[in-house]
Design an enzyme around this catalytic site. Structure first.
Site, PDB file in Angstrom:
ATOM      1  N   THR A  58      -1.706   4.193   9.342  1.00 30.04           N
ATOM      2  CA  THR A  58      -1.449   3.607  10.419  1.00 30.04           C
ATOM      3  C   THR A  58       0.138   3.859  10.856  1.00 30.04           C
ATOM      4  O   THR A  58       0.374   4.023  11.980  1.00 30.04           O
ATOM      5  CB  THR A  58      -1.928   2.230   9.958  1.00 30.04           C
ATOM      6  OG1 THR A  58      -3.098   1.981   9.836  1.00 30.04           O
ATOM      7  CG2 THR A  58      -1.833   1.718  11.801  1.00 30.04           C
ATOM      8  N   ASP A 116       0.509  -0.986  -0.117  1.00 28.46           N
ATOM      9  CA  ASP A 116       0.085  -0.103   0.198  1.00 28.46           C
ATOM     10  C   ASP A 116       0.562   1.382   0.286  1.00 28.46           C
ATOM     11  O   ASP A 116       0.518   2.271  -0.769  1.00 28.46           O
ATOM     12  CB  ASP A 116      -1.410  -0.140   0.905  1.00 28.46           C
ATOM     13  CG  ASP A 116      -0.497   0.005   1.985  1.00 28.46           C
ATOM     14  OD1 ASP A 116      -0.914  -0.075   3.288  1.00 28.46           O
ATOM     15  OD2 ASP A 116       0.269  -0.366   2.874  1.00 28.46           O
TER      16      ASP A 116
END
Ligand code: ADP
Ligand SMILES: C[C@H](O)[C@H](O)[C@@H](O)C(=O)COP(=O)(O)O
Ligand code: MG
Length: 495
Positions: free
Chosen positions: A262, A240
């Protein structure tokens, strides 16, 4: 008159905290993005380990695709990206042996020390150029259950496994494969010494492919079970963060990126790897990027901390609420090494932050606003400190920081970082990962010619907010923070 629908592209972007299916089309020369489905992600305790529920992820992908079909899209292209390092063990019958273990599981706690007592760190870094994180795939495989490994036909990285379930075809895409810390930079293959060190054969990984490779169509059996559009899966930059970098607008001559989700991944896109002594000493990584680039970056604990705080307040506050509460507080009331191991997966993050401040003789934050200001201001200090190191290692001054991901919504942090680092910050798009996923598909399909024109399209299509330094506003706080970090590292604060 048959209206030729513009080609529709779907990004499946699954981060450590949330997943989403985003649909994109080019309309009137701009990239139109719409969120079609969003779902929670996270690990749970199962059979003595922290594990991901990968069947849940597959079901959510099909749910999202049924929504896209119901919205009138009969044919789409699709790419899948997820977080790094984690993998699924697939048995001789082609089925997963178990739910995959999360990188935050404690099983790798001592793995680096044990493995590098046999293979020195500098030897591994010279070969791979990858940062030492105890949850890298290399250490997970070192700690893996040997009986399970013996039953394993294929080791599939998370996004490759999801693509395999959808299409029946298995590959290992290089951007995510590089996060294993097992790819040999020079050879471009899994390193034989490192494979041997963890008793894994080259054949247990599916063949390596570059991002932009067509994987295949969704299997007919799924078409019978779900009401899906005709879907061709393209292997994108499946890590990602690699997709996030592709989706970064790239404003500035010597620009850096901060993929703020995150995790916070701060670095620069290079055409050649930088795995010299200074990079090794500062534990910077050379994760492979799309189109032969390297993502020279550092992992920073990021908004994982904010996610834990939000959860520990029983989700009483939204992230926007927490940011607004922080805005009311004074910054830099305490210094925190946000990358201290103790913040990686504590049972109570708020308690951990308060204990850290108590143990280091500092003011203890007690309200949601004070706690979040402590988090945001120390992340901003950490970013500014790392940007200074980046200048030193690369030998030139970074002039602009492009912040993308959910964290780009935190104006307070964007502004603090700009002032502390004394550089312009461009914030957005927050869905840069999905956009980068789609960009690789569009380039593969010929709808966009290359990454440079893709980034121009991103700048033309999305609201990117610019923050400029409020020079001098914070005086010597960055220097005092750097001195604090040196003092704490010297003191070897238990973590
Ligand atoms: N409106 C907002 N205000 C403040 N923080 C936000 C906002 N939107 C998202 N965030 C932050 O962004 C984080 C999620 O970013 P995202 O890139 O979606 O993460 P991931 O891809 O890891 O799931 C959240 O944990 C939160 O801290
Ligand atoms: C463990 C990896 O470093 C981590 O997955 C990171 O690279 C990453 O992928 C972060 O993505 P998020 O969107 O989950 O922050
Ligand atoms: Mg993400």
């Amino acid at each position: 008159m048959v209206l030729l629908m513009a080609k529709a592209y779907v990004a499946v972007d699954i981060g450590a905290s949330s997943g989403r299916l985003m649909l994109a089309e080019i309309q009137a020369g701009k990239l139109k993005l719409q969120e079609m489905h969003r779902f929670k992600n996270g690990f749970t305790r199962e059979n003595q380990h922290d594990r991901w529920n990968v069947d849940h992820l597959v079901n959510e992908i099909f749910t999202g695709l049924e929504k896209i079909k119901a919205a009138g899209y009969d044919e789409v292209r699709l790419g899948i990206d997820t977080w790094a390092v984690d993998y699924v063990l697939v048995g001789m019958d082609g089925k997963k042996l178990q739910d995959p273990i999360s990188y935050r599981d404690a099983r790798t706690r001592d793995a680096i020390a044990e493995l590098t007592s046999e293979l020195p760190k500098d030897y591994i870094y010279k070969k791979t150029g990858i940062q030492f994180l105890d949850f890298n795939t290399l250490y997970q495989l070192y700690a893996e259950n040997k009986a399970d490994l013996a039953k394993t036909d294929k080791i599939m990285m998370m996004p490759d496994y999801l693509g395999y379930v959808l299409t029946g075809n298995a590959v290992t895409e290089v951007t995510n494969a590089s996060t294993t810390q097992m790819l040999n930079l020079r050879e471009g293959l899994f390193d034989k010494d490192l494979l041997k060190q963890v008793n894994v054969s080259q054949e247990q990984f599916p063949r390596l492919v570059e991002s932009g490779t067509v994987l295949g169509n969704i299997r007919h059996k799924w078409q019978l079970e779900y009401n899906l559009p005709q879907t061709e899966v393209i292997t994108v930059a499946t890590h990602d963060t690699a997709s996030a970098v592709v989706g970064t607008p790239g404003n500035g001559d010597h620009w850096a990126f901060l993929s703020s989700g995150t995790w916070s991944l701060l670095g620069a896109e290079l055409n050649v790897p930088e795995n010299g002594a200074a990079a090794f000493a500062e534990n910077y990584t050379n994760e492979w990027g799309a189109y032969g680039t390297y993502r020279f970056l550092k992992n920073i604990m990021g908004l994982w901390i904010a996610q834990c705080v939000k959860r520990e307040y029983n989700d009483k506050y939204s992230f926007a609420d927490l940011a607004a509460l922080a805005e009311k507080e004074k910054p830099f009331q305490q210094f925190i090494d946000v990358n201290a191991k103790r913040f990686e997966n504590p049972t109570d993050m708020i308690q951990e932050i308060q204990d850290y401040c108590r143990e280091t003789g500092q003011k203890v934050p007690n309200t949601p606003g004070a706690i979040m200001m402590a988090v945001y201001s120390n992340l901003s200090l950490f970013y500014a400190n790392e940007l200074a190191k980046l200048d030193q290692i690369l030998g030139y001054a970074i002039d602009t920081l492009n912040i993308v991901g959910g964290g780009s919504n935190v104006a307070l942090m964007n502004q603090m970082t700009s002032t502390l680092a004394n550089i312009d910050v461009y914030a957005g798009p927050d869905e840069a990962t999905a956009i980068g996923n789609i960009m690789v598909q569009m380039i593969a399909e010929g709808d966009v010619s290359d990454i440079a024109s893709g980034r121009q399209l991103i700048n033309d299509s999305f609201k990117i907010k610019r923050f400029t330094p409020e020079t001098g506003k914070y005086g010597t706080v960055l220097q005092r923070y750097q001195d604090f970090l040196k003092f704490e590292k010297g003191k070897k604060v238990t973590n």
